[in-house]
Design an enzyme around this catalytic site. Structure first.
Site, PDB file in Angstrom:
ATOM      1  N   ASP A   3      -7.982  -5.318  -0.017  1.00 23.03           N
ATOM      2  CA  ASP A   3      -8.448  -6.126  -1.152  1.00 23.03           C
ATOM      3  C   ASP A   3      -8.073  -7.598  -1.027  1.00 23.03           C
ATOM      4  O   ASP A   3      -8.536  -8.421  -1.810  1.00 23.03           O
ATOM      5  CB  ASP A   3      -7.856  -5.563  -2.451  1.00 23.03           C
ATOM      6  CG  ASP A   3      -8.431  -4.201  -2.766  1.00 23.03           C
ATOM      7  OD1 ASP A   3      -7.655  -3.235  -2.848  1.00 23.03           O
ATOM      8  OD2 ASP A   3      -9.657  -4.099  -2.861  1.00 23.03           O
ATOM      9  N   HIS A  19       0.857  -1.185   0.000  1.00 17.89           N
ATOM     10  CA  HIS A  19       0.000   0.000   0.000  1.00 17.89           C
ATOM     11  C   HIS A  19       0.893   1.236   0.000  1.00 17.89           C
ATOM     12  O   HIS A  19       1.943   1.247   0.637  1.00 17.89           O
ATOM     13  CB  HIS A  19      -0.896   0.016   1.248  1.00 17.89           C
ATOM     14  CG  HIS A  19      -2.067   0.923   1.121  1.00 17.89           C
ATOM     15  ND1 HIS A  19      -1.978   2.282   1.343  1.00 17.89           N
ATOM     16  CD2 HIS A  19      -3.341   0.676   0.749  1.00 17.89           C
ATOM     17  CE1 HIS A  19      -3.171   2.815   1.133  1.00 17.89           C
ATOM     18  NE2 HIS A  19      -4.014   1.879   0.769  1.00 17.89           N
TER      19      HIS A  19
END
Ligand code: SDX
Length: 432
Positions: free
Chosen positions: A366, A308
């Site tokens: 996700d 991320h």
């Protein structure tokens, strides 16, 4: 020496400028570089905006080092456990949690905007049945800008609020219709007696020939996933909506631009890519081979659902989704869903691998969400659509905040040019 400035010095000329430091309520302060070019003749350069704040916002705060996510100051863990998606939507839009009267009025308003214009349904016929639902969403949501001329004066606060409410209310209806179109079934209209998530499940899975009852656990899981995906400060799709909106574009067209940006596998498309990756890995014995590919600089393969830009510790949302995975799968035949088992094993191995530890690559939101969607019977091509339904709340909240900003101006970045210098045109026969 002023503690509220950073001095930039051009060592070639000795010229200096004191850059004002602007401080928010939480997180890093910023150096205001608005006059840097005027003073020293330099642009700043930060492709990907790794160290660049594009705006001032009071909606969502992320501390990537500590794994903190706050919506209007409330920790995501508390909202996921105690709130519901429409209450969180109200919070993101208006800045405070609603009282009972405000919440009832808000939900009633949304219910009365959940249907779509009959002529909008004909737009779906222009898509072949195997069109990706995100392509359909981008087109149909964009086409909303051809309607609702009573709510597109973006400088009118009532128009902005009405456009935001319409967008939030219609996304589940438009999304479910894109699924029904892909399987050749008739569209199911919204039922105002159902919750936001329950209504979506009914529009997705009910058929005229059979009674349909919303599964309370599926409704709870979906509502919690919508909360987790609702907003995330200035991510790629939200920044796209802000940039589109900064020109004064139609609000529905701006949301369509956010859907387009979300679709990419580096962003919201990752949840669908995670499931494809797990299916490709197939067996835990293959994990080392895929970890090697993920570490190989010459191999474009990335471990989808890992890493991320902001979280360099855990993504707090991933932990909540992982717990919900256990709860949902425990009540379903897929109790030992091999993909979930594989995902748990992959996470365990990756998080003990030096490359992932050194690069601070942790599972993001996700990584597990697709496993829940699959367990709820939602096809993988619809996973990013689910993300778009939830993120519409963040997009419209951030769009409203931007338009209401008194100093709001069109976003227009500059560049570092490294193309050809000036040269003259020559007729084709004269070109060497
Ligand atoms: C979302 O911004 C948001 O807030 C997004 C989001 C939201 O709610 O809006 O949180 C939702 O988009 C989550 C992210 C979903 N995407 C994925 O899961 C796709 C896989 N992840 C990567 O593509 C990547 O981690 C990104 C895109 C998420 C972040 O990319 P960055 O910040 O540009 O980092 P990078 O690509 O520069 O990687 C830094 C290093 C590189 O190695 P070096 O060149 O420094 O040696 O880490 C490596 C990368 O190769 N790396 C990975 C990796 N992610 C980064 N290596 C293997 N697998 C990965 N997944």
């Amino acid at each position: 020496m002023n503690n509220d400035t950073i001095t930039a010095t051009d060592n070639a000329t000795g010229n200096q400028i004191d850059l004002p430091i602007r401080r928010g309520s939480l997180g890093p302060a910023v150096a205001d570089i608005g006059h840097l070019y005027q003073a020293l003749g330099y642009f700043t350069y930060d492709p990907g905006f790794v160290s660049t704040a594009s705006c001032r916002s009071g909606i969502t705060f992320i501390d990537g080092e500590q794994g903190v996510l706050l919506y209007r100051g409330y920790p995501i863990e508390q909202l996921a456990e105690k709130s519901n998606f429409l209450e969180v939507a109200y919070l993101l839009l208006y800045g405070e949690l609603p009282d009972r009267q405000q919440f009832d009025a808000f939900t009633t308003t949304l219910r009365h905007h959940s249907m779509i214009n009959k002529s909008l349904e004909r737009f779906y016929d222009g898509f072949y049945h195997d069109a990706h639902p995100m392509a359909v969403m981008t087109g149909v949501v964009g086409s909303l800008s051809a309607f609702y001329h009573d709510s597109t004066d973006i400088h009118n606060p009532q128009h902005r609020e009405l456009a935001a409410q319409r967008m939030i209310a219609k996304m589940p209806t438009i999304a479910a219709a894109s699924y029904k179109h892909s399987i050749g079934e008739s569209f199911v209209p919204p039922q105002n007696s159902l919750s936001y998530s329950g209504n979506f499940l009914n529009m997705m899975f009910s058929v005229p020939s059979e009674p349909y009852t919303v599964d309370p656990l599926a409704e709870k899981a979906l509502d919690m996933l919508f909360i987790l995906h609702a907003d995330h400060e200035q991510n790629a799709s939200t920044s796209t909506v802000r940039l589109a909106g900064s020109s004064g574009a139609n609000p529905f067209a701006c949301i369509a631009s956010g859907i387009a940006a979300l679709w990419g596998p580096a962003h919201g498309g990752a949840n669908e890519a995670v499931l494809r990756m797990l299916e490709e890995i197939g067996d835990a014995g293959n994990i080392p081979k895929y970890l090697a590919k993920a570490k190989d600089k010459n191999d474009p393969f990335r471990l989808m659902g890992f890493g991320h830009r902001v979280y360099k510790n855990h993504d707090p949302r991933a932990r909540i989704v992982r717990r919900m995975c256990h709860e949902v799968l425990a009540t379903r035949a897929q109790q030992n869903d091999p993909l979930f088992e594989l995902a748990l094993r992959l996470e365990e191995i990756a998080l003990s691998d030096d490359y992932f530890i050194d690069h601070k690559l942790y599972p993001n939101v996700d990584f597990y969400s697709g496993i829940i969607y699959k367990a709820l019977g939602i096809p993988s091509q619809m996973f990013t659509v689910m993300f778009a339904i939830a993120r519409t709340v963040g997009w419209v909240a951030q769009w409203m905040e931007m338009i209401a900003e008194p100093q709001q101006r069109i976003g227009r970045p500059r560049q570092l040019y490294d193309g050809p210098s000036r040269r003259d045109y020559h007729e084709m026969d004269e070109r060497g």
